[in-house]
Structures are given as C-alpha cells and as structure tokens.
Design a protein around this motif. Structure first.
Motif, PDB file in Angstrom:
ATOM      1  N   UNK B  42       0.928  -1.242  -0.182  1.00 40.50           N
ATOM      2  CA  UNK B  42      -0.087   0.031   0.054  1.00 40.50           C
ATOM      3  C   UNK B  42       0.839   1.346   0.028  1.00 40.50           C
ATOM      4  N   UNK B  43       1.889   1.389   0.874  1.00 41.18           N
ATOM      5  CA  UNK B  43       2.649   2.454   0.899  1.00 41.18           C
ATOM      6  C   UNK B  43       3.461   2.601  -0.392  1.00 41.18           C
ATOM      7  N   UNK B  44       3.626   1.756  -1.514  1.00 43.68           N
ATOM      8  CA  UNK B  44       4.495   1.702  -2.697  1.00 43.68           C
ATOM      9  C   UNK B  44       3.294   2.242  -3.470  1.00 43.68           C
ATOM     10  N   UNK B  45       2.136   1.784  -3.496  1.00 45.31           N
ATOM     11  CA  UNK B  45       0.973   2.164  -4.382  1.00 45.31           C
ATOM     12  C   UNK B  45       0.802   3.891  -4.187  1.00 45.31           C
ATOM     13  N   UNK B  46       0.728   4.055  -2.876  1.00 44.18           N
ATOM     14  CA  UNK B  46       0.481   5.624  -2.609  1.00 44.18           C
ATOM     15  C   UNK B  46       1.596   6.091  -2.957  1.00 44.18           C
ATOM     16  N   UNK B  47       2.722   6.066  -2.774  1.00 45.74           N
ATOM     17  CA  UNK B  47       3.760   6.888  -3.421  1.00 45.74           C
ATOM     18  C   UNK B  47       3.742   6.861  -4.792  1.00 45.74           C
ATOM     19  N   UNK B  48       3.601   5.659  -5.533  1.00 45.84           N
ATOM     20  CA  UNK B  48       3.798   5.661  -7.016  1.00 45.84           C
ATOM     21  C   UNK B  48       2.474   6.789  -7.438  1.00 45.84           C
ATOM     22  N   UNK B  49       1.343   6.506  -7.083  1.00 43.22           N
ATOM     23  CA  UNK B  49       0.133   7.334  -7.548  1.00 43.22           C
ATOM     24  C   UNK B  49       0.399   8.676  -7.353  1.00 43.22           C
ATOM     25  N   UNK B  50       0.969   8.766  -5.850  1.00 40.23           N
ATOM     26  CA  UNK B  50       1.123  10.337  -5.586  1.00 40.23           C
ATOM     27  C   UNK B  50       2.333  11.042  -6.294  1.00 40.23           C
ATOM     28  N   UNK B  51       3.324  10.236  -6.610  1.00 36.94           N
ATOM     29  CA  UNK B  51       4.534  10.858  -7.537  1.00 36.94           C
ATOM     30  C   UNK B  51       3.937  11.168  -9.036  1.00 36.94           C
ATOM     31  N   UNK B  52       3.142  10.248  -9.405  1.00 37.01           N
ATOM     32  CA  UNK B  52       2.549  10.433 -10.671  1.00 37.01           C
ATOM     33  C   UNK B  52       1.694  11.903 -10.866  1.00 37.01           C
ATOM     34  N   UNK B  53       0.843  11.701  -9.883  1.00 36.35           N
ATOM     35  CA  UNK B  53      -0.045  13.098  -9.800  1.00 36.35           C
ATOM     36  C   UNK B  53       0.766  14.253  -9.777  1.00 36.35           C
ATOM     37  N   UNK B  54       1.688  14.295  -9.047  1.00 33.12           N
ATOM     38  CA  UNK B  54       2.433  15.432  -8.757  1.00 33.12           C
ATOM     39  C   UNK B  54       3.173  15.911 -10.033  1.00 33.12           C
ATOM     40  N   UNK B  55       3.415  14.992 -10.951  1.00 36.34           N
ATOM     41  CA  UNK B  55       3.931  15.586 -12.093  1.00 36.34           C
ATOM     42  C   UNK B  55       3.007  16.351 -12.940  1.00 36.34           C
ATOM     43  N   UNK B  56       1.799  16.440 -12.614  1.00 35.88           N
ATOM     44  CA  UNK B  56       0.717  17.350 -12.971  1.00 35.88           C
ATOM     45  C   UNK B  56       1.186  18.866 -12.735  1.00 35.88           C
TER      46      UNK B  56
END
Lengths: 489, 489
Positions: B42-56
C-alpha cells in the motif's frame, strides 16, 4: 406593561368563552345526560369573571406594545384552558383536574392528544364541547375577538401572536375585516364538510349521525383530531374517511389562497410557493409510504386500499390533525420515519395546522443554500423569493431563531419526559406530537388509538406547555416566561 | 476549476500517506504477524500514485479559489480513505473492501465506529495503522501538509475547510507557522499521555504495554475511539481509565488555549467563552447522570465508582471519542438522553473533537435570544460577543446554515438507514454517532462494545458519507456533491 388593558381584553375573551359554552349547553339539554349543570356553571363563572375583569378598562392609556400583545395572547390561552377544563372535572367525566386541563389544552391547541381511554362513556354535551374547542382554537379565539370587537391599530400584535406562520399577510387593509373574512371562510368550509358527511348518510354511502358529523368536522377544521369514538375513524365507512382526508388537507392550506380564489385572483394562487411544496410533499409521502408498505408485505394486499389509508394517514399527520383509520405504529420503520418528518414539517402558514409550517421549512432550506453560495462567492448578494416576492431579512432571521428555539424546547421536554422511562421512541414522539399539535405519536404506546393517561404528572405538565408553545408558535410563550418581561424598566 | 493544482496537491497528500505507512511497516517488522506485505504494498501504491499526480504540477496558474480548496480537501479525504483501506483488505483481516473502507473512514474521521467484532485477532501492524489513522485524521492530514509544504497565500482555504469550528483563528500571521504550532502541541500532548500510561505501568498502578499505550493515546488524541481490545477500556485498570478521561477532555479543548498558555497570555485563556461552557457542560452532565444512576439504583453502589465511570463516559461522548468502560446502553433513559445531547453538542472548535462544537451551540442560543429581543424592540441593535470580541455577522449566518444542513443530512441519512428496520433508536443513534464522529451509539445494538458489521451495504455507504460530512464540517462535502460545482462557468 399596560396591565389594565391586558386585564380588560382577557375579560373580553372569557366573556366570549362563556357565550360559546351555551352551544354545548344546548346539546346537553337535548341529550339530557347529566352534564348540563357543569357546562352551565362554567359558562356563568366565565361570564362573571370576564365581566369583572372588563371593569378594569383603562380610561386613558389604551396603547399596547408588542410585549403587551404577546403576554396578553399567552395569558388568554392559559386562562381559557384552565376555565375550559372545568366542565370535564365538575361533571366527574375526568376525575383529575390536571387531566382535564391536559384534555382542554389539547383541544384548544388542536393537538388532539387524549387522556381518555373510553371516549364513548362521555356525555354528548361534554363531547361536543371537547370537539368545539378544536374549532375555536383552530382559527384562534383572539382572531374571533378581533372580528367582533373594534380595537385600535395595535391589534396587529394580537393577530401576529396567534396566527401561524413566519409572516402575517393582511388580506385587506383593515384588521377587523381580515379577521371577519378568515372566520367566514372557516365557517363556510366547516359547514360544507358537515354537509358532505350528511349527504353520504342520506345516499347510503356510510352511516354517520349529525352529532358525529359536526364533531368530526370540528376536528378536521381545526386540524385537531379528537374523535367521538375510541377507535378514531376506523369504524366509519370509507366514504366518511375520504371526506375527512379531503377536509383535513384543505384546512391545511393557507386561508389566503381561498380568499384569492373568491376574489378570482388566480394568478396569486398559482404563484403560491408554499401551496406547491405542500401538495408535492403530500403526493411524495403517499407514494413512498405506499411503496414501502406494498413491498414489505403483510400490510395491504390491494393497492387501492393502501392508497386510501396512506392518504388518510399522511393528510392526518402533515396537517397535524391526528385522526387514524389504521394503526400506523406497526408500519415499517421507513414509513414511520417519514410520518415523523411530516409531523415536524406541518401544514401551511395561515392555516389551522401546526408543525414548523411548510413555508418555514422552505425558507430554511433556501437560507442554507444561499449560505453555501455566499461561502464560495463572499461578495455576491442573493435575493430569496417566495410567492414571486422578495422575503424580508427579518423573516429569514426570525425563521432561523424559530428553528433554534424549537430544538431547544423539544430537547428540554424530551429530557424531562424521559424520566418516565417509557423508551426513547415514546418520549421523543410524544414530545414532538404535542409540540407540533398532532396528538397521536408513532410509537407503540401512543399510536393513533392510544392515550396519554399513563404519563406522570410532570410529563403531562411539560406536554401541556409544549402544546401551548406549539400552537402560539413559541415566541408569545417565551416572552411570557422570560424573566426580563416582568422586570420594571 | 484548477484541476492541475488540485491533482498536484492530492498527489502530495498521497505521498505523505505513503510515508506515514512506513511506521506501521516497522511495527509489522517487529511483531512479524504476516501483515508486512499488505502495508508495504500500500505504501508503494500511495507513493507511486502520488508521485505521478505530482507531475501534473501547473507551471503558471497556481491560484486556488475557495471552490478549488473545498473540492481538494473533500477529494483528498476520499482518496486517503480508499487507499488507506487497502492493507486491511489485502491482508484479509477485513474480507470485504466496503467494510475496510468503513473502518478506515471511521479511523481518519476519528469516529471509531468499527465493523470488527474481535479486534484481538488483527495483526499488530494493522492495529497500529488503524489507531494511527485516528491521530492523523484528528489534527488533519492537510494541516500537516501545510506545515511541511510552502504554499501560496490561498492555503487558508485548506485550513478553513479542514479545521473544525465556525471560524478559524490564525495564531500567528503565517499559515505555515500556525500549522507547525498546532502539530507541535498535538505531538507533545500525545507523548505526554503515552508517558502517563507507561509511568502507571512502571509504578504498578495498572498493566499496560507500550503498544497499547501508543494506540490508546492515538485514539484519545484524535478523539477517535478505536481500542485494541473488543471490550474497549473496560479491562484496563482504573488508573489507565482516569488518564484516558483526562486526556480525552484535554484534547477536546481548542488548541489555541494551549498556545496562549505557552505564550503566557493567561488573560486570553480566562476570556475564552467556549472553554467555560465546555467545562460547565461536562460538570453538569456528570452530576446529572451520576444522580440519575444513584437514585435509580442497580447500577453503582459506590458514588466514587459511579463518578469515575460517568466522568469517563461523559468525557468520551462529548469529545466524540467513543471509548467505553461500562455499557451505558443499559442506563436509564434520562442518562442516555443526556449522552445523546452531548454527542450532538460535541467538543470545542479548533480541537480534534467532533459534533456541532460548543461554540456553535453558544452562537445559536445567543442568536435566538437576540432575535427575541429584536421581536420586542425592532429598532434595537444587539452585538453578539464571544471571547470578549464581537462575532462577525457572516459567522452568525454561517452557523444557522450549518444547523440547517446538519439537520437535513441527518434526516436523509436516518430515512435511508431505517430501511434496515433495526428500530428507530438504532437508526437515529447510528446516524448521529457517525455524523458527529463518535463511534458507538447509545442503542442496545451498537452500545460502546457493539459493532457496525450488521448494517446493510447501503447503510454503510450512508454512514461512510456521514462520517466524512461530519469530520469536514459539511460544507466541503456539500460543495463537492453540488452539481453546479462541476458545471462550466
């Protein structure tokens, strides 16, 4: 405070009650069941007391301020309740004076909550008086006084304090004429309902005596709910029930709508915001409850029959009448929840119904919505409209305050009544049923055919006050009980 | 709507949650009970998803309007709930994803309503995460973000939307410093409570493990109410219970009071209107319920013991924590009615507690009282004061609107939950318990030791939304769900 003026007007009210008591006296004379003396004696007491108080008529200062008006209205309702209870107690039909006062307040406030378990045992004169209090209280004793007594301009306070709804619309510039028109429409509609019952009796659509017709019509007109049978309206024919359904819903409409109809101002009727919501809520509630009952199973097998009884119950509860044809306390929880909401919503302002009033609910929802808008656009100014006209800021503020006081009074009452330990649902619904002037609750103990006799004296006193608070729309009673009202200024 | 900015900030929040998940990962490593993988994943999913969204991250337009702020806050709470539920579901400790979301929303919103019937069966890593959501949600995830991320001036909207109470007082001119001070006090007080538990353990006043101390402190600090035992706090020593009582009541106080104490601004503490009412309500309720229980008999034989448990229950309910030492669902009706009122009243604004908040109740009562004055003297202008300062007109209007929306949401929820037919008291208290972020209701089914697992999926969804509505104080969620928010302007 203009004590002499208040006493003078109070005396007038008592004199009127004395005169009104002559109607049940006539009924008692016809049936001869031993209730004549108690009724006649009370009439004499009212007349004597009223006459004495009228001697206090002030010679010079006849001005009344808002405070005087509110105090006068509250006091006169308390006085007529205490005196109107005498016949039941003197006759012995209700042995406890507290119970007699409960029954009378329940009558005048058009609540219809009864401490009687066997209504049929009561003499006809007293039964008539019991139902007649509904009719008098429905439109208001003071409105009647305004129609017959020439009073100075300040009488608007009396009408304001006794008329239901967030704002009082004078139909015509003259207060006295407005009061006369109101009582004229009220009288004519009541006669029409009695006529409808009797027509059914003649045509064989359902037996109903003239006495029952008059009493049931009084109960519907005032949206009170006292029946002349322990089983409410369950034993009458479905024609009688249908006439009552239509009657109740019609008496829940703002009377100015009927005035506009008479004057052929159809545009004003079409523009009436409250009427639209009132009818929409009724239709929606009937549809929802019927669907709930048919889908749950075990209640009705026939949709027509279900719609008949659900319409009656919805009309009875939203207008805060409280008549019952079936025991809705056994209905599923969703249906009962909807009924409780209808209870709180109530009928239209300017009708004889109780509750918060549809227009208040509409104003509250619009207030909240416009606040959401204000949150996003702090500099936007939104205008709230009802009936195509702008709603006054004072009305909006007053309505919010009304809601807050309503909640506070309900909360304190529920806490006090909960000392009886009858269960949360009973405590909550009995308080809501009295505060909204409905009568029967939706709980098992006080379903439409149950009585309030089991409550403790404290609970009865709380509910008596709740009925008065509800009928007079909180503010007059709040002002009466506020310590600073009685402080010297 | 500034979609890119919202997505960027949402991504930041998810990244933070991913980082926070490393704490339960450590706990899972220590205990080794098979929950490591689900937490790490879950930590990895949150970090990955969060990181991708921050690219916006928007290059030019970084302005946020009020609407963007409210929508962003609502969305981030929904996102962290949906993702925060994954460990429970992936691990299989909660087989249904809906139940896992319910448990997580209940955690973040500091409600403490649980669908678990046997808490002890859950691995320690997940138990820690469950309690940690309380701590994070108590002060707010976005407030934390404000403390660590340098944001432009519009960030006041985020603090406004997430902080409880009718008005937000910036303690210092800089938003970021305010957020840091809040979390500093919060962290220190939580540490203090853990220390107090451990001190008792050392001195032999009551056994409690470090793990239990941390989890119970998280539950008190966020005024959440998740326990690590099925019996709540009943099995702990009375020392542990007393520490919890004091802790809960302290976390229900406006945090600016502690800030003033630190700055030695004692005059401002003494002037705090809300604090006085909060303490008075607690003392009054303890006295009333203790008297009711002692006079009824059959509950407590010893007054000291009664005061101990009643103080705990009152503190637990008014702060909307929801811990239990005794089953208050069996108490007499008056006591239960008082508890329901405390539930609705809630703790102080600017604390981690839920409910309407004491200051809102005070403002509402003052509004109603001044309206009564206005009715008698239409030309008088009254100034409402709180903490010795004049209350802004917008705050007064907003508070009335809050009450109306609160009632509307409660009513719709109760009607929907009543489809489960569990009885009126259960439907009403379960909705109030979730909307006010308490957790346990006062009904028999969901007493302090009962669970919410029996409700239907519809009811669970309704309650999930109620918990979010309650924690975010209605407006952000209302704006999210309002159709016009999503219309092009």
């Amino acid at each position: 405070m203009n004590y002499r003026m208040i006493a003078y007007l109070l005396g007038y009210v008592l004199l009127l009650i004395g005169a009104f008591l002559l109607l049940p006296v006539i009924v008692a004379l016809i049936y001869g069941e031993g209730d004549l003396l108690s009724l006649l004696l009370t009439a004499v007491i009212c007349a004597a007391l009223g006459g004495m108080m009228m001697l206090l008529k002030p010679k010079r200062d006849r001005t009344m301020h808002a405070r005087d008006g509110f105090v006068m209205v509250s006091l006169s309702w308390i006085f007529i309740s205490l005196l109107g209870a005498l016949p039941f107690w003197l006759n012995g039909a209700i042995p406890s004076y507290l119970d007699a006062v409960f029954e009378t307040v329940s009558g005048f406030t058009t609540t219809g909550a009864s401490i009687l378990t066997h209504v049929e045992a009561m003499p006809h004169g007293l039964l008539f008086w019991r139902s007649f209090t509904h009719w008098l209280g429905g439109m208001g004793v003071l409105v009647f006084m305004l129609a017959v007594v020439p009073l100075s301009g300040e009488s608007i306070y009396l009408l304001k304090a006794e008329s239901p709804g967030p704002s009082v619309s004078k139909m015509v510039p003259k207060m006295r004429t407005t009061a006369k028109i109101l009582y004229g429409i009220y009288f004519a509609m009541t006669l029409l309902q009695i006529f409808a019952y009797q027509l059914g009796d003649l045509c064989g659509w359902g037996d109903i005596s003239l006495f029952d017709s008059v009493c049931l019509a009084f109960g519907s007109a005032g949206t009170g709910g006292f029946s002349v049978r322990s089983t409410g309206l369950a034993e009458y024919s479905s024609y009688v029930q249908t006439v009552t359904t239509v009657g109740m819903i019609m008496f829940g409409v703002n009377f100015s709508v009927y005035f506009f109809l008479i004057c052929r101002k159809f545009r004003l009727v079409r523009q009436n915001t409250e009427l639209k919501y009132y009818l929409a809520i009724i239709l929606g509630a009937v549809a929802l409850i019927t669907a709930n009952l048919m889908l749950t199973g075990g209640y009705f097998t026939d949709v027509r029959n279900a719609v008949h009884h659900v319409s009656f119950s919805v009309g009875s509860i939203i207008t805060t009448t409280g008549y019952g044809t079936v025991d809705f306390s056994t209905w599923p929880e969703l249906s009962r929840a909807v009924l409780v909401l209808l209870m709180i919503c109530g009928a239209c302002a300017g009708s004889t119904g109780g509750g918060l009033k549809v227009s208040r609910v509409v104003i509250l929802v619009k207030t909240a919505r416009s606040e959401l808008q204000h949150l996003l656009h702090p500099h936007s100014v939104e205008v709230m409209k009802m009936d195509g006209k702008r709603v006054d800021r004072d009305v909006i503020r007053g309505t919010s305050a009304y809601l807050i006081f309503y909640i506070l009074i309900a909360v304190v009452s529920i806490v006090l009544v909960s000392l009886d330990n009858f269960g949360t649902e009973t405590s909550v619904t009995s308080v809501l049923a009295t505060l909204n002037n409905i009568g029967p609750g939706t709980s098992i103990i006080i379903g439409p055919f149950g009585g309030y006799s089991g409550f403790s004296a404290l609970s009865k006193v709380v509910m008596i006050l709740d009925m008065l608070f509800g009928r007079l729309e909180l503010f007059p009673m709040l002002i009466l009980f506020r310590p600073s009202t009685w402080r010297k200024h």
